[in-house]
Write an enzyme that holds these catalytic residues in place. Structure first.
Site, PDB file in Angstrom:
ATOM      1  CD  GLN A 130       3.247   7.865  -1.414  1.00  0.00           C
ATOM      2  OE1 GLN A 130       2.247   7.252  -1.049  1.00  0.00           O
ATOM      3  NE2 GLN A 130       4.154   8.326  -0.580  1.00  0.00           N
ATOM      4  NE  ARG A 137      -1.663   1.551   3.713  1.00  0.00           N
ATOM      5  CZ  ARG A 137      -1.049   2.687   4.044  1.00  0.00           C
ATOM      6  NH1 ARG A 137      -1.205   3.763   3.305  1.00  0.00           N
ATOM      7  NH2 ARG A 137      -0.267   2.747   5.090  1.00  0.00           N
ATOM      8  CB  VAL A 138       1.781   3.956  -2.050  1.00  0.00           C
ATOM      9  CG1 VAL A 138       3.052   3.133  -2.229  1.00  0.00           C
ATOM     10  CG2 VAL A 138       0.887   3.825  -3.254  1.00  0.00           C
ATOM     11  CB  SER A 139      -0.165   7.526   1.628  1.00  0.00           C
ATOM     12  OG  SER A 139       0.288   6.751   2.711  1.00  0.00           O
ATOM     13  CB  THR A 140      -0.566  10.038  -2.582  1.00  0.00           C
ATOM     14  OG1 THR A 140       0.827   9.860  -2.872  1.00  0.00           O
ATOM     15  CG2 THR A 140      -0.723  10.716  -1.228  1.00  0.00           C
TER      16      THR A 140
END
Length: 180
Positions: free
Chosen positions: A13, A7-10
């Site tokens: 990314q 998982r990445v936040s944005t």
């Protein structure tokens, strides 16, 4: 089976580094998403949690990619353990719920991660306060002008229609209506 979760936040990314690390550790299936960890609707995490079966191991690169608070971490891991699923991290090698020392390491690192998140929030708030004091912080720009909303309402549009056409919430429309 080793199942991975990345998982990445944005959306700007890249997941490639995490996916490569999970693949190198032998993941046969990887669930990935671009969503903030603070968001409770992490569809791919839910899918991964539903997918794993007794004897499987869920693998992540770092704890902060999996959970944002110690409570969230322990809740998710408890669910995995209850279903007979192991949990490991690639970059935090001591975290392995199939061993006693790994469970201890998980608890300690979860507490440290939560502490770091709280410190980061405090620093952000201090920075915002300092910027406001200097007069350079104006907050986020308005989604739309209140006069535009009022004009649309005056033309007979319903609040829901105005919200949809402008891409704002109904609450934004109601606030603009009340500010007259």
């Amino acid at each position: 089976m080793i199942v991975g979760y990345a998982r990445v936040s944005t959306t700007d990314q890249d997941l490639a580094v995490q996916i490569a690390a999970l693949t190198a550790q032998g993941c046969e299936k990887i669930f990935s998403e671009k969503r903030s960890g603070t968001n409770t609707q992490r569809d791919q995490l839910s899918a991964a949690m539903d997918f794993v079966r007794e004897g499987d191991t869920l693998l992540v690169t770092r704890l902060d990619r999996f959970a944002r608070s110690a409570h969230d971490l322990h809740s998710l891991v408890h669910r995995l353990i209850h279903n007979g699923v192991g949990f490991r991290c690639t970059e935090q090698g001591g975290v392995d719920t199939t061993t006693s020392s790994g469970k201890l390491m998980l608890s300690m690192l979860g507490a440290v991660a939560e502490f770091e998140t709280e410190i980061r929030k405090e620093r952000q708030l201090e920075g915002i306060a300092a910027a406001k004091a200097r007069g350079v912080y104006k907050g986020r720009q308005r989604a739309t002008d209140s006069s535009t909303i009022r004009a649309m309402l005056d033309e007979g549009m319903k609040p829901g229609e105005v919200a949809r056409s402008l891409g704002v919430s109904r609450m934004t429309v109601h606030r603009a209506k009340l500010s007259t």
